[in-house]
Write a protein that holds these residues in place. Structure first.
Motif, PDB file in Angstrom:
ATOM      1  N   SER A   1      -2.664   9.494 -25.405  1.00 57.03           N
ATOM      2  CA  SER A   1      -2.774  10.238 -24.137  1.00 57.03           C
ATOM      3  C   SER A   1      -3.772   9.055 -23.002  1.00 57.03           C
ATOM      4  CB  SER A   1      -3.237  11.489 -24.250  1.00 57.03           C
ATOM      5  OG  SER A   1      -4.708  10.903 -24.746  1.00 57.03           O
ATOM      6  N   GLY A   2      -3.226   9.641 -21.443  1.00 62.90           N
ATOM      7  CA  GLY A   2      -4.163   9.016 -20.524  1.00 62.90           C
ATOM      8  C   GLY A   2      -4.320   9.447 -20.036  1.00 62.90           C
ATOM      9  N   ILE A   3      -4.733   9.049 -18.527  1.00 61.00           N
ATOM     10  CA  ILE A   3      -5.268  10.219 -17.100  1.00 61.00           C
ATOM     11  C   ILE A   3      -4.427   8.864 -15.503  1.00 61.00           C
ATOM     12  CG2 ILE A   3      -6.577  10.936 -15.387  1.00 61.00           C
ATOM     13  CD1 ILE A   3      -8.322  11.481 -17.774  1.00 61.00           C
ATOM     14  N   TYR A   4      -3.347   9.552 -15.958  1.00 62.50           N
ATOM     15  CA  TYR A   4      -2.936   8.605 -14.473  1.00 62.50           C
ATOM     16  C   TYR A   4      -3.675   8.862 -12.981  1.00 62.50           C
ATOM     17  CZ  TYR A   4       0.471   6.104 -16.658  1.00 62.50           C
ATOM     18  OH  TYR A   4       1.657   4.962 -17.268  1.00 62.50           O
ATOM     19  N   VAL A   5      -4.288   8.603 -12.187  1.00 61.91           N
ATOM     20  CA  VAL A   5      -5.107   8.568 -11.175  1.00 61.91           C
ATOM     21  C   VAL A   5      -4.390   8.610  -9.253  1.00 61.91           C
ATOM     22  CG1 VAL A   5      -7.149   9.149 -11.943  1.00 61.91           C
ATOM     23  CG2 VAL A   5      -6.465   6.861 -10.889  1.00 61.91           C
ATOM     24  N   MET A   6      -4.383   9.379  -8.082  1.00 64.93           N
ATOM     25  CA  MET A   6      -4.198   8.834  -6.860  1.00 64.93           C
ATOM     26  C   MET A   6      -5.448   7.661  -6.710  1.00 64.93           C
ATOM     27  SD  MET A   6      -2.723  11.210  -4.998  1.00 64.93           S
ATOM     28  CE  MET A   6      -1.047  10.723  -4.397  1.00 64.93           C
ATOM     29  N   MET A   7      -4.768   6.686  -5.829  1.00 64.24           N
ATOM     30  CA  MET A   7      -5.461   6.107  -5.613  1.00 64.24           C
ATOM     31  C   MET A   7      -4.520   5.602  -4.336  1.00 64.24           C
ATOM     32  SD  MET A   7      -5.246   2.769  -8.384  1.00 64.24           S
ATOM     33  CE  MET A   7      -3.133   1.611  -9.341  1.00 64.24           C
ATOM     34  N   GLU A   8      -5.646   4.857  -2.989  1.00 59.85           N
ATOM     35  CA  GLU A   8      -5.113   4.203  -1.553  1.00 59.85           C
ATOM     36  C   GLU A   8      -5.250   2.669  -1.633  1.00 59.85           C
ATOM     37  OE1 GLU A   8      -6.057   7.062   1.102  1.00 59.85           O
ATOM     38  OE2 GLU A   8      -7.462   8.293   0.062  1.00 59.85           O
ATOM     39  N   ARG A   9      -4.372   2.264  -0.493  1.00 63.21           N
ATOM     40  CA  ARG A   9      -4.765   0.724  -0.271  1.00 63.21           C
ATOM     41  C   ARG A   9      -5.422   0.648   0.909  1.00 63.21           C
ATOM     42  NH1 ARG A   9      -0.248  -1.992  -0.338  1.00 63.21           N
ATOM     43  NH2 ARG A   9      -1.124  -3.423   1.806  1.00 63.21           N
ATOM     44  N   SER A  10      -6.335  -0.147   0.748  1.00 66.45           N
ATOM     45  CA  SER A  10      -6.791  -0.597   1.904  1.00 66.45           C
ATOM     46  C   SER A  10      -6.229  -1.429   3.556  1.00 66.45           C
ATOM     47  CB  SER A  10      -9.008  -1.681   1.385  1.00 66.45           C
ATOM     48  OG  SER A  10      -7.946  -2.819   1.136  1.00 66.45           O
ATOM     49  N   LEU A  11      -5.205  -1.635   3.112  1.00 67.35           N
ATOM     50  CA  LEU A  11      -4.347  -2.604   3.742  1.00 67.35           C
ATOM     51  C   LEU A  11      -3.406  -1.482   4.807  1.00 67.35           C
ATOM     52  CD1 LEU A  11      -4.809  -5.820   3.483  1.00 67.35           C
ATOM     53  CD2 LEU A  11      -6.425  -4.930   4.976  1.00 67.35           C
ATOM     54  N   SER A  12      -3.195  -1.696   5.980  1.00 71.16           N
ATOM     55  CA  SER A  12      -1.230  -0.958   5.997  1.00 71.16           C
ATOM     56  C   SER A  12      -0.599  -1.435   5.403  1.00 71.16           C
ATOM     57  CB  SER A  12      -1.546  -1.474   7.487  1.00 71.16           C
ATOM     58  OG  SER A  12      -0.096  -0.521   8.313  1.00 71.16           O
ATOM     59  N   PRO A  13       0.091  -0.630   5.110  1.00 68.17           N
ATOM     60  CA  PRO A  13       0.743   0.625   4.737  1.00 68.17           C
ATOM     61  C   PRO A  13      -0.917   1.703   3.927  1.00 68.17           C
ATOM     62  CG  PRO A  13       2.172  -0.001   4.180  1.00 68.17           C
ATOM     63  CD  PRO A  13       1.500  -1.130   4.041  1.00 68.17           C
ATOM     64  N   PHE A  14      -1.216   2.655   4.167  1.00 68.20           N
ATOM     65  CA  PHE A  14      -2.252   3.113   3.741  1.00 68.20           C
ATOM     66  C   PHE A  14      -1.235   3.822   3.343  1.00 68.20           C
ATOM     67  CE2 PHE A  14      -4.463   1.376   7.745  1.00 68.20           C
ATOM     68  CZ  PHE A  14      -5.133   0.746   7.011  1.00 68.20           C
ATOM     69  N   THR A  15      -0.892   3.596   1.959  1.00 67.63           N
ATOM     70  CA  THR A  15      -0.162   4.385   0.945  1.00 67.63           C
ATOM     71  C   THR A  15      -1.083   4.939  -0.205  1.00 67.63           C
ATOM     72  OG1 THR A  15       0.955   2.823   0.572  1.00 67.63           O
ATOM     73  CG2 THR A  15       1.831   4.219   2.137  1.00 67.63           C
ATOM     74  N   ALA A  16      -0.973   6.031  -0.690  1.00 70.10           N
ATOM     75  CA  ALA A  16      -1.361   6.417  -2.158  1.00 70.10           C
ATOM     76  C   ALA A  16      -0.279   5.771  -3.119  1.00 70.10           C
ATOM     77  CB  ALA A  16      -1.132   7.795  -2.040  1.00 70.10           C
ATOM     78  N   ALA A  17      -0.759   5.971  -3.896  1.00 66.68           N
ATOM     79  CA  ALA A  17       0.055   5.506  -5.725  1.00 66.68           C
ATOM     80  C   ALA A  17      -0.874   5.914  -6.592  1.00 66.68           C
ATOM     81  CB  ALA A  17       0.265   3.253  -5.465  1.00 66.68           C
ATOM     82  N   TYR A  18      -0.364   5.930  -7.721  1.00 70.41           N
ATOM     83  CA  TYR A  18      -0.978   6.205  -9.084  1.00 70.41           C
ATOM     84  C   TYR A  18      -1.368   4.744  -9.935  1.00 70.41           C
ATOM     85  CZ  TYR A  18       2.047  10.010  -6.967  1.00 70.41           C
ATOM     86  OH  TYR A  18       2.321  10.280  -6.760  1.00 70.41           O
ATOM     87  N   GLY A  19      -1.927   5.103 -10.353  1.00 68.22           N
ATOM     88  CA  GLY A  19      -3.002   4.140 -11.340  1.00 68.22           C
ATOM     89  C   GLY A  19      -4.047   4.766 -12.530  1.00 68.22           C
ATOM     90  N   CYS A  20      -3.369   3.995 -13.702  1.00 67.31           N
ATOM     91  CA  CYS A  20      -3.558   4.913 -14.608  1.00 67.31           C
ATOM     92  C   CYS A  20      -5.589   4.210 -14.692  1.00 67.31           C
ATOM     93  CB  CYS A  20      -3.493   3.708 -15.876  1.00 67.31           C
ATOM     94  SG  CYS A  20      -3.432   4.780 -17.586  1.00 67.31           S
ATOM     95  N   GLY A  21      -6.582   5.910 -15.361  1.00 70.98           N
ATOM     96  CA  GLY A  21      -7.818   5.111 -15.483  1.00 70.98           C
ATOM     97  C   GLY A  21      -8.499   5.370 -16.790  1.00 70.98           C
ATOM     98  N   VAL A  22      -7.772   5.641 -17.517  1.00 73.06           N
ATOM     99  CA  VAL A  22      -7.965   5.910 -18.870  1.00 73.06           C
ATOM    100  C   VAL A  22      -6.299   6.538 -19.176  1.00 73.06           C
ATOM    101  CG1 VAL A  22      -8.924   7.594 -20.567  1.00 73.06           C
ATOM    102  CG2 VAL A  22      -9.725   7.712 -17.946  1.00 73.06           C
TER     103      VAL A  22
END
Length: 197
Positions: free
Chosen positions: A150-171
């Motif tokens: 099991s795990g936790i996928y979280v949203m995360m944001e870019r620091s450069l344009s385009p400022f879009t969000a993606a998903y990363g695995c935190g746990v």
């Protein structure tokens, strides 16, 4: 001050009877988790702080303006965010960026139906402060599915344009005992983040 993460996996049959349960201390915060904490604490969009999303693409993590970092409030049928499950028993590595073998959303062979995330407000009960999240997944695939991680996928944001969000695995956690989920049954995964004085 001590910080701990606990997980609990509970399997039920189609009538709600508990078939198996595992509750253990998680040791599986991944590298992304601390990178996101650093970004949030400093308020800095640090282009050199590269992260890898669940699709294997690396890009610079940022603070953003929409508050998406750490979001995990996934709705129904969304296996790209929130608590997720998989079938791999590959040992956890701090550099993991996705589940070993994610169980896809769906009703076909090897798939499970993801319910909406439940996110509770933090609760203080001296000497602990607990933050609790959970999610149910139903097996309507027509066959038994063995859940091993099991795990936790979280949203995360870019620091450069385009400022879009993606998903990363935190746990990511690999269970001590694989959990067999029968057809018509389901599995509930709970995570508790505890801070103790």
């Amino acid at each position: 001050m001590r910080r701990e993460l606990w997980y609990k996996a509970t399997v039920r049959d189609r009538n709600g009877k508990v078939l198996s349960q595992e509750e253990k201390k998680s040791r599986s915060f991944l590298g992304l988790w601390n990178k996101m904490i650093w970004t949030q604490m400093t308020g800095a969009s640090y282009p050199a702080l590269m992260v890898t999303d669940i699709n294997g693409i690396s890009w610079p993590l940022g603070v953003g303006t929409s508050g998406n970092n750490f979001r995990m409030n996934a709705g129904v049928e969304n296996a790209a965010m929130g608590i997720v499950i998989g079938t791999s028993n590959t040992p956890v590595a701090i550099s993991d960026y996705r589940m070993g073998a994610l169980i896809a959303q769906g009703f076909g062979a090897g798939q499970m139906d993801y319910m909406a995330m439940v996110i509770n407000a933090s609760v203080v009960a001296d000497p602990n402060c607990d933050f609790f999240v959970s999610r149910q997944m139903a097996n309507n695939s027509g066959g038994l599915i063995t859940v091993r991680e099991s795990g936790i996928y979280v949203m995360m944001e870019r620091s450069l344009s385009p400022f879009t969000a993606a998903y990363g695995c935190g746990v990511r956690d690999v269970f001590g005992t694989p959990q067999d989920v029968p057809d018509g049954g389901g599995i509930t995964i709970e995570y508790t983040l505890r801070v103790t004085e």
